[in-house]
Design an enzyme around this catalytic site. Structure first.
Site, PDB file in Angstrom:
ATOM      1  N   ASN A   1      44.072  38.022  48.512  1.00 26.23           N
ATOM      2  CA  ASN A   1      43.596  36.633  48.490  1.00 26.23           C
ATOM      3  C   ASN A   1      44.661  35.775  47.810  1.00 26.23           C
ATOM      4  OD1 ASN A   1      42.270  34.227  48.101  1.00 26.23           O
ATOM      5  ND2 ASN A   1      40.762  35.037  46.649  1.00 26.23           N
TER       6      ASN A   1
ATOM      7  N   LYS B   1      44.804  32.686  47.476  1.00 26.39           N
ATOM      8  CA  LYS B   1      44.258  31.457  46.862  1.00 26.39           C
ATOM      9  C   LYS B   1      45.136  30.267  47.252  1.00 26.39           C
ATOM     10  CE  LYS B   1      42.088  34.296  43.416  1.00 26.39           C
ATOM     11  NZ  LYS B   1      41.530  34.451  42.081  1.00 26.39           N
TER      12      LYS B   1
ATOM     13  N   HIS C   1      33.464  33.285  47.432  1.00 28.01           N
ATOM     14  CA  HIS C   1      34.293  33.627  46.271  1.00 28.01           C
ATOM     15  C   HIS C   1      33.778  32.842  45.058  1.00 28.01           C
ATOM     16  CE1 HIS C   1      37.684  33.918  43.555  1.00 28.01           C
ATOM     17  NE2 HIS C   1      38.057  34.985  44.236  1.00 28.01           N
TER      18      HIS C   1
ATOM     19  N   GLU D   1      35.200  31.284  42.791  1.00 25.15           N
ATOM     20  CA  GLU D   1      35.830  29.968  42.552  1.00 25.15           C
ATOM     21  C   GLU D   1      35.183  28.911  43.438  1.00 25.15           C
ATOM     22  OE1 GLU D   1      39.854  31.331  43.152  1.00 25.15           O
ATOM     23  OE2 GLU D   1      39.705  32.461  41.287  1.00 25.15           O
TER      24      GLU D   1
ATOM     25  N   GLU E   1      33.259  41.187  42.412  1.00 26.16           N
ATOM     26  CA  GLU E   1      34.306  40.619  41.561  1.00 26.16           C
ATOM     27  C   GLU E   1      33.677  40.029  40.297  1.00 26.16           C
ATOM     28  OE1 GLU E   1      37.984  39.472  44.056  1.00 26.16           O
ATOM     29  OE2 GLU E   1      36.573  37.812  44.159  1.00 26.16           O
TER      30      GLU E   1
ATOM     31  N   GLY F   1      41.617  36.939  37.349  1.00 24.05           N
ATOM     32  CA  GLY F   1      42.763  36.176  36.850  1.00 24.05           C
ATOM     33  C   GLY F   1      42.913  36.221  35.340  1.00 24.05           C
TER      34      GLY F   1
ATOM     35  N   SER G   1      41.697  41.286  38.491  1.00 27.78           N
ATOM     36  CA  SER G   1      42.850  41.846  37.773  1.00 27.78           C
ATOM     37  C   SER G   1      43.195  43.266  38.218  1.00 27.78           C
ATOM     38  CB  SER G   1      42.633  41.787  36.258  1.00 27.78           C
ATOM     39  OG  SER G   1      42.497  40.441  35.837  1.00 27.78           O
TER      40      SER G   1
HETATM   41  P1  PGA Z   1      42.827  38.450  40.537  1.00 26.27           P
HETATM   42  O1  PGA Z   1      41.854  37.707  41.593  1.00 26.27           O
HETATM   43  O2  PGA Z   1      43.263  39.744  41.184  1.00 26.27           O
HETATM   44  O3  PGA Z   1      43.960  37.493  40.323  1.00 26.27           O
HETATM   45  O4  PGA Z   1      42.022  38.689  39.299  1.00 26.27           O
HETATM   46  C1  PGA Z   1      40.940  38.413  42.385  1.00 26.27           C
HETATM   47  C2  PGA Z   1      40.185  37.449  43.269  1.00 26.27           C
HETATM   48  O5  PGA Z   1      39.800  36.370  42.776  1.00 26.27           O
HETATM   49  O6  PGA Z   1      39.947  37.715  44.461  1.00 26.27           O
END
Ligand code: PGA
Length: 253
Positions: free
Chosen positions: A9, A11, A98, A100, A170, A176, A216
């Site tokens: 992803n 983003k 997601h 976010e 997640e 992140g 992460s």
């Molecule tokens: P990250 O994000 O690996 O940077 O923690 C995962 C995601 O939001 O899909």
């Protein structure tokens, strides 16, 4: 047998030039290093999709995903992208819900139901995201909370439709942040989700559903996470922006 999947992803990162370079590097590494039983998915932002698909020609185990879609078919929805448009350029997966988007775009379980329906109607595969905040986990309600996200957005689906869905767990506190769920925490949630799916769709369908871990996930922890009985791969954010790291994660089964 459920599918092993590693999805990147991106983003809101990468210019077209950077995206093309990253995709080409991933294609080369995957061709030489990743076995065919692992499905790789790249999820760049909308503007990358039509150039990225051209770079994936002839590569059988890399597919393209968008990070979102509209729940509406077409019409006066300024700034939105329909599933029909995604389908018309060869996109096969759509990330739905997601955390976010749930947070910044106020997407609700009800709206996500409609997105899932639209994606399935056009023959694409939803990668449905779920996960709890740190406060929910500390309050001890995390299993109930995440199972309820699945109930509210997916349990209206017929067995045939549900079989096409990929789930990504997640935990929001791990996204992140550099803090990964331990393999025990990931396994215990994935197992809980799988038994929850079995209550609705039966053991066979639940056993065949791919449940990815995200948050992460990096080359140095992917092996331990992917070794868990109920973890079928990863949805990778930060580490998907580096071809070497992303492909090393894909080699961690
Ligand atoms: P990250 O994000 O690996 O940077 O923690 C995962 C995601 O939001 O899909």
């Amino acid at each position: 047998m459920r599918q092993k999947i590693v999805a990147g992803n991106w983003k809101m990162n990468n210019t077209i030039e950077e995206g093309q370079k990253l995709t080409s590097e991933i294609v080369d590494l995957v061709k030489n290093e990743v076995t065919d039983d692992v499905s790789i998915i790249i999820a760049p932002s909308f503007i990358h999709l039509s150039t990225t698909i051209g770079l994936l020609e002839g590569v059988s185990n890399i597919a393209l995903s968008s990070q979102n879609c509209s729940e509406n078919e077409s019409g006066a929805f300024t700034g939105e992208v329909s599933v029909n448009m995604l389908n018309s350029i060869g996109v096969e997966y759509v990330i739905i819900g997601h955390s976010e988007r749930r947070e910044y775009n106020h997407e609700t379980n009800e709206q996500l139901t409609k997105k899932v329906d639209t994606v399935l109607k056009h023959g694409l595969t939803p990668i449905f995201c779920c996960g709890e905040t740190l406060a929910t986990r500390e309050g001890g309600n995390h299993f109930e909370y995440v199972c309820n996200q699945l109930t509210e957005s997916l349990f209206h689906l017929s067995e045939d439709d549900f079989k096409k869905v990929v789930i990504a767990y997640e935990p929001i506190w791990a996204i992140g942040t550099g803090v990964t769920a331990s393999s025990d925490q990931a396994q215990e949630m994935h197992a809980a989700l799988r038994s929850h799916l079995a209550t609705k769709y039966g053991k066979e369908i639940a056993d065949n559903t791919s449940i990815l871990y995200g948050g992460s996930c990096k080359p140095d922890n992917a092996k331990e996470l992917f070794a868990c009985a109920d973890v079928d791969g990863g949805l990778i954010g930060g580490a998907s922006l580096k071809s070497r790291d992303f492909v090393d994660i894909a080699k961690s089964f």
